[in-house]
Write an enzyme that holds these catalytic residues in place. Structure first.
Site, short mmCIF file in Angstrom:
data_model
loop_
_atom_site.label_atom_id
_atom_site.label_comp_id
_atom_site.label_asym_id
_atom_site.label_seq_id
_atom_site.Cartn_x
_atom_site.Cartn_y
_atom_site.Cartn_z
N SER A 119 67.80 23.04 102.46
CA SER A 119 67.98 22.54 100.99
C SER A 119 66.86 22.46 100.16
O SER A 119 66.77 22.65 98.97
CB SER A 119 69.00 21.13 100.92
OG SER A 119 68.00 20.07 101.39
N HIS A 142 58.22 14.97 103.76
CA HIS A 142 58.49 14.04 104.76
C HIS A 142 59.36 13.06 104.12
O HIS A 142 59.21 12.35 103.02
CB HIS A 142 57.47 13.45 105.52
CG HIS A 142 57.69 12.30 106.60
ND1 HIS A 142 58.11 12.68 107.87
CD2 HIS A 142 57.70 11.10 106.46
CE1 HIS A 142 58.42 11.72 108.59
NE2 HIS A 142 58.14 10.46 107.80
N ASP A 156 52.33 14.27 110.01
CA ASP A 156 52.83 13.17 108.84
C ASP A 156 51.46 12.51 108.22
O ASP A 156 51.69 11.29 107.93
CB ASP A 156 54.01 12.28 109.24
CG ASP A 156 55.04 13.22 109.70
OD1 ASP A 156 55.32 14.27 109.28
OD2 ASP A 156 55.77 12.58 110.59
#
Ligand code: GRF
Length: 220
Positions: free
Chosen positions: A15, A112, A148
């Site tokens: 998405s 993230h 991250d």
């Protein structure tokens, strides 16, 4: 204006990839999505990319066993073949090695689903609910060898509401992901993002808030 050539790397539904494709349909957007690559042959996002007329590739990690260098070698070959300028990770669920990441230093972005540096890793929404935080959100950052951890390009916060399920919170966060990823890609493709001392500086931005833009209609 020469538009930057972008590859989006996915593992699943895609998405965020679709949000980037939609943004890049605007001819004034400074980047075009020219390639979508999945490490899983069954990723739903591949169908969406094909339907959007974008070239797709599969580099199936399962065929490479533990040989990450060989997997990444095939990936790099594909990215070179398509003359990619910027790589966007969008739900790409493979850790990339430091040598591969360094090849894309300052040119590889990730999204993230948390307000980094809080909640690195997986299951961010469950952990946010368990921690009882009142704000959660999403972060677009440059990719560095540590997971991250790279310089933050854009963030957006959402409230955590009483009675939220993991799915409720995930949906609220996903909506802002779809907004900030195209914004962050735009800034990078325009060459407006400089990394100084591990932080992003946005050319033309005058405040801290500009440097990590929060959409005006966010709840923060
Ligand atoms: C998103 O929540 C993204 O932040 C995380 O994985 C999810 C991928 O969703 N890295 P989609 O494939 O973009 O729909």
């Amino acid at each position: 204006m020469t538009r930057k050539r972008v590859a989006v790397l996915i593992s699943g539904r895609g998405s965020n990839m679709t949000a980037l494709i939609e943004a890049a349909k605007d001819k004034n957007f400074p980047a075009e999505i020219v390639l979508v690559v999945s490490n899983r042959p069954d990723a739903g996002g591949l169908t969406s990319a094909r339907n959007a007329g974008i070239a797709t590739g599969v580099v199936d990690h399962a065929l490479y066993g533990k040989d990450r260098a060989a997997f990444e070698g095939t990936l790099q070959h594909l990215l070179k073949e398509y003359r990619i300028d910027i790589v966007c990770l969008a739900g790409f669920m493979r850790l990339l090695t430091a040598p591969f990441v360094r090849q894309w230093d300052g040119r590889m972005l990730n999204i993230h689903p948390a307000l980094l540096p809080a909640f690195k890793g997986l299951d961010t929404h469950r952990r946010a609910l368990e921690a009882g935080v009142t704000e959660h959100g999403a972060t677009v950052h440059f990719v560095v060898p540590d997971m991250d951890s790279g310089p933050i390009i854009a963030q957006a916060a959402v409230p955590v509401l009483a009675g939220d399920s993991e799915a409720d919170l995930a949906a609220r966060v996903l909506a802002v992901e779809h907004r900030i990823y195209p914004q962050a890609l735009r800034l990078v493709a325009e060459g407006r993002v400089r990394i100084e001392g591990g932080r992003c500086m946005i050319d033309g931005a005058t405040t801290e808030t500009d440097a990590a833009p929060i959409p005006p209609d966010s709840d923060r």
